[in-house]
Structures are given as structure tokens and as C-alpha cells.
Design a protein around this motif. Sequence first.
Motif, PDB file in Angstrom:
ATOM      1  N   MET A  29      11.547  -2.718  -5.772  1.00  0.00           N
ATOM      2  CA  MET A  29      10.241  -2.553  -4.260  1.00  0.00           C
ATOM      3  C   MET A  29       8.639  -3.439  -5.523  1.00  0.00           C
ATOM      4  SD  MET A  29       9.344  -1.141  -1.395  1.00  0.00           S
ATOM      5  CE  MET A  29       7.791  -0.614  -1.835  1.00  0.00           C
ATOM      6  N   THR A  30       9.413  -4.735  -5.656  1.00  0.00           N
ATOM      7  CA  THR A  30       7.730  -5.581  -6.206  1.00  0.00           C
ATOM      8  C   THR A  30       7.490  -6.512  -5.555  1.00  0.00           C
ATOM      9  OG1 THR A  30       9.147  -4.768  -8.121  1.00  0.00           O
ATOM     10  CG2 THR A  30       7.168  -6.187  -8.315  1.00  0.00           C
ATOM     11  N   PRO A  31       5.586  -5.772  -4.300  1.00  0.00           N
ATOM     12  CA  PRO A  31       5.023  -6.449  -3.957  1.00  0.00           C
ATOM     13  C   PRO A  31       4.486  -7.766  -3.893  1.00  0.00           C
ATOM     14  CG  PRO A  31       4.224  -4.328  -3.399  1.00  0.00           C
ATOM     15  CD  PRO A  31       5.315  -4.739  -4.413  1.00  0.00           C
ATOM     16  N   GLU A  32       4.867  -8.902  -3.639  1.00  0.00           N
ATOM     17  CA  GLU A  32       3.817 -10.737  -4.447  1.00  0.00           C
ATOM     18  C   GLU A  32       3.003 -10.506  -3.845  1.00  0.00           C
ATOM     19  OE1 GLU A  32       6.589 -12.550  -5.676  1.00  0.00           O
ATOM     20  OE2 GLU A  32       8.507 -11.574  -5.571  1.00  0.00           O
ATOM     21  N   ASP A  33       1.972  -9.622  -3.388  1.00  0.00           N
ATOM     22  CA  ASP A  33       1.039  -9.978  -3.341  1.00  0.00           C
ATOM     23  C   ASP A  33      -0.088  -9.513  -4.033  1.00  0.00           C
ATOM     24  OD1 ASP A  33       1.698  -8.342  -1.931  1.00  0.00           O
ATOM     25  OD2 ASP A  33      -0.026  -8.468  -0.148  1.00  0.00           O
ATOM     26  N   LEU A  34      -0.071  -8.036  -5.474  1.00  0.00           N
ATOM     27  CA  LEU A  34       0.332  -7.320  -6.071  1.00  0.00           C
ATOM     28  C   LEU A  34      -0.039  -8.165  -7.373  1.00  0.00           C
ATOM     29  CD1 LEU A  34       1.306  -3.915  -4.170  1.00  0.00           C
ATOM     30  CD2 LEU A  34      -0.425  -5.104  -3.867  1.00  0.00           C
ATOM     31  N   LYS A  35      -1.042  -7.795  -8.731  1.00  0.00           N
ATOM     32  CA  LYS A  35      -1.185  -7.654  -9.097  1.00  0.00           C
ATOM     33  C   LYS A  35      -0.973  -6.180 -10.544  1.00  0.00           C
ATOM     34  CE  LYS A  35      -2.590 -11.789 -10.687  1.00  0.00           C
ATOM     35  NZ  LYS A  35      -1.419 -12.470 -11.112  1.00  0.00           N
ATOM     36  N   TYR A  36       0.180  -6.419 -11.753  1.00  0.00           N
ATOM     37  CA  TYR A  36       0.705  -5.339 -12.147  1.00  0.00           C
ATOM     38  C   TYR A  36       0.500  -4.551 -13.796  1.00  0.00           C
ATOM     39  CZ  TYR A  36       3.876  -5.120  -7.828  1.00  0.00           C
ATOM     40  OH  TYR A  36       3.729  -4.738  -6.988  1.00  0.00           O
ATOM     41  N   THR A  37       0.642  -4.106 -14.612  1.00  0.00           N
ATOM     42  CA  THR A  37       0.659  -3.653 -15.925  1.00  0.00           C
ATOM     43  C   THR A  37       1.118  -3.361 -16.004  1.00  0.00           C
ATOM     44  OG1 THR A  37      -0.137  -1.527 -15.555  1.00  0.00           O
ATOM     45  CG2 THR A  37      -2.474  -2.790 -15.595  1.00  0.00           C
ATOM     46  N   GLU A  38       1.737  -3.195 -17.716  1.00  0.00           N
ATOM     47  CA  GLU A  38       2.962  -3.205 -18.771  1.00  0.00           C
ATOM     48  C   GLU A  38       2.844  -1.505 -18.703  1.00  0.00           C
ATOM     49  OE1 GLU A  38       2.317  -4.587 -22.428  1.00  0.00           O
ATOM     50  OE2 GLU A  38       2.807  -6.695 -21.569  1.00  0.00           O
ATOM     51  N   GLU A  39       1.139  -1.011 -17.866  1.00  0.00           N
ATOM     52  CA  GLU A  39       1.236   0.872 -17.813  1.00  0.00           C
ATOM     53  C   GLU A  39       2.304   1.431 -16.609  1.00  0.00           C
ATOM     54  OE1 GLU A  39      -0.900  -0.807 -19.456  1.00  0.00           O
ATOM     55  OE2 GLU A  39      -0.677  -0.474 -20.705  1.00  0.00           O
ATOM     56  N   HIS A  40       2.623  -0.057 -15.235  1.00  0.00           N
ATOM     57  CA  HIS A  40       3.356   0.246 -14.494  1.00  0.00           C
ATOM     58  C   HIS A  40       2.242   0.918 -12.994  1.00  0.00           C
ATOM     59  CE1 HIS A  40       6.947   0.008 -16.829  1.00  0.00           C
ATOM     60  NE2 HIS A  40       6.516   0.755 -17.074  1.00  0.00           N
ATOM     61  N   GLU A  41       0.855   0.641 -13.575  1.00  0.00           N
ATOM     62  CA  GLU A  41       0.132   0.233 -12.415  1.00  0.00           C
ATOM     63  C   GLU A  41      -0.167  -0.923 -11.273  1.00  0.00           C
ATOM     64  OE1 GLU A  41      -2.013   3.521 -15.321  1.00  0.00           O
ATOM     65  OE2 GLU A  41      -2.071   1.165 -15.277  1.00  0.00           O
ATOM     66  N   TRP A  42       0.200  -1.129 -10.385  1.00  0.00           N
ATOM     67  CA  TRP A  42      -0.757  -2.012  -9.429  1.00  0.00           C
ATOM     68  C   TRP A  42      -1.850  -2.078  -8.777  1.00  0.00           C
ATOM     69  CZ3 TRP A  42      -2.245  -0.719  -4.654  1.00  0.00           C
ATOM     70  CH2 TRP A  42      -1.991   0.018  -4.159  1.00  0.00           C
ATOM     71  N   LEU A  43      -2.699  -3.369  -8.984  1.00  0.00           N
ATOM     72  CA  LEU A  43      -3.391  -3.680  -7.929  1.00  0.00           C
ATOM     73  C   LEU A  43      -3.902  -4.099  -6.860  1.00  0.00           C
ATOM     74  CD1 LEU A  43      -3.341  -3.463 -11.343  1.00  0.00           C
ATOM     75  CD2 LEU A  43      -6.595  -3.995 -11.153  1.00  0.00           C
ATOM     76  N   ALA A  44      -4.394  -4.265  -5.602  1.00  0.00           N
ATOM     77  CA  ALA A  44      -4.198  -4.833  -4.712  1.00  0.00           C
ATOM     78  C   ALA A  44      -6.701  -4.845  -4.550  1.00  0.00           C
ATOM     79  CB  ALA A  44      -4.223  -3.941  -3.553  1.00  0.00           C
ATOM     80  N   THR A  45      -6.439  -6.370  -4.462  1.00  0.00           N
ATOM     81  CA  THR A  45      -7.767  -6.704  -4.027  1.00  0.00           C
ATOM     82  C   THR A  45      -8.143  -6.881  -2.955  1.00  0.00           C
ATOM     83  OG1 THR A  45      -7.212  -8.699  -6.269  1.00  0.00           O
ATOM     84  CG2 THR A  45      -9.375  -8.649  -4.995  1.00  0.00           C
ATOM     85  N   THR A  46      -9.479  -6.095  -3.106  1.00  0.00           N
ATOM     86  CA  THR A  46     -10.193  -6.021  -0.853  1.00  0.00           C
ATOM     87  C   THR A  46     -11.062  -6.765  -1.581  1.00  0.00           C
ATOM     88  OG1 THR A  46     -11.765  -3.667  -1.925  1.00  0.00           O
ATOM     89  CG2 THR A  46      -9.201  -3.507  -1.421  1.00  0.00           C
ATOM     90  N   ALA A  47     -11.814  -6.518  -0.708  1.00  0.00           N
ATOM     91  CA  ALA A  47     -13.576  -7.576  -0.789  1.00  0.00           C
ATOM     92  C   ALA A  47     -13.928  -7.266  -1.564  1.00  0.00           C
ATOM     93  CB  ALA A  47     -14.071  -7.215   0.729  1.00  0.00           C
ATOM     94  N   GLU A  48     -14.485  -5.896  -1.918  1.00  0.00           N
ATOM     95  CA  GLU A  48     -15.326  -5.551  -3.326  1.00  0.00           C
ATOM     96  C   GLU A  48     -14.648  -4.697  -4.071  1.00  0.00           C
ATOM     97  OE1 GLU A  48     -19.174  -4.537  -1.793  1.00  0.00           O
ATOM     98  OE2 GLU A  48     -19.347  -5.878  -0.119  1.00  0.00           O
ATOM     99  N   THR A  49     -13.706  -4.785  -4.238  1.00  0.00           N
ATOM    100  CA  THR A  49     -13.460  -3.288  -5.441  1.00  0.00           C
ATOM    101  C   THR A  49     -11.651  -3.819  -5.323  1.00  0.00           C
ATOM    102  OG1 THR A  49     -12.338  -2.637  -3.657  1.00  0.00           O
ATOM    103  CG2 THR A  49     -14.457  -1.424  -4.498  1.00  0.00           C
ATOM    104  N   VAL A  50     -11.040  -3.176  -6.065  1.00  0.00           N
ATOM    105  CA  VAL A  50      -9.723  -3.422  -6.334  1.00  0.00           C
ATOM    106  C   VAL A  50      -8.407  -1.884  -6.219  1.00  0.00           C
ATOM    107  CG1 VAL A  50      -8.809  -5.044  -7.960  1.00  0.00           C
ATOM    108  CG2 VAL A  50      -9.493  -3.064  -8.643  1.00  0.00           C
TER     109      VAL A  50
END
Length: 126
Positions: free
Chosen positions: A1-22
Amino acid sequence: MTPEDLKYTEEHEWLATTAETVRVGITDYAQQQLGDVVFVELPEVGKAVGAGDPIGEVESTKSVSEIFAPVAGEVTAVNTALDEHPELINSDPYGEGWIIEVSVTDPGAVEALLDAEAYQELTEKD
């Protein structure tokens, strides 16, 4: 399960961009590798972080793993629900199990991270 709308790191963290933050959390793959999460150490709100800096720890029944800041910025929020319910990382890693929010100093750094396809390839190698 890897959501398409997120960014990822090689350390296995995900990032979701919000209006002013991640918003940052650990991936489903990472929580599966960890096993049952029993404790999460969170950074202080207002803490300045550099990309790659350790910002906390996730302790499970198997091991303790550091959490790294995927981008430089300032911690603007932490998920205090994890204090009482660290298992949210296991049950909902991309939702209620988020860890921190960061105001990003270089928005281009987010775009340079892995997309879902590249992250999926990374985890298939493990």
C-alpha cells in the motif's frame, strides 16, 4: 500500500503537503518491519530541523528506530495522540498515525523526494 499522492524518503517516511506545511509519518512498509509500536518520542513544537536530522524515535516490540526529518524547516505540530495511542502508527500509518508537521524552508526539497513508484521499487529490493 503506497498512496500515489505522497512523497517518500529512503528512510521510509512519507510526506503529505498541506497548505503551509508538510505532514510526516512512517510508511506502511516501515510499520510492518517494526512490528507493534509501543512508544513514540516526538520533538518539541518550534524545533528547527535540518534534512536528515534525527527528530524522534519509534519503539516497537522488535526494535527502536530513529525518525529523521525529511526536509529542513521548523516543527509546527506533533501528533500528541501518539502519546496515549502509539499503535495508531500500525493501524493507520497514512492517517491518524502521522507524526509531525513541518514548515518547509525549501519547497523544492519536497519535490526532490521519491514518488510512489520509486518508493515501491525501493521496498521491493529489501
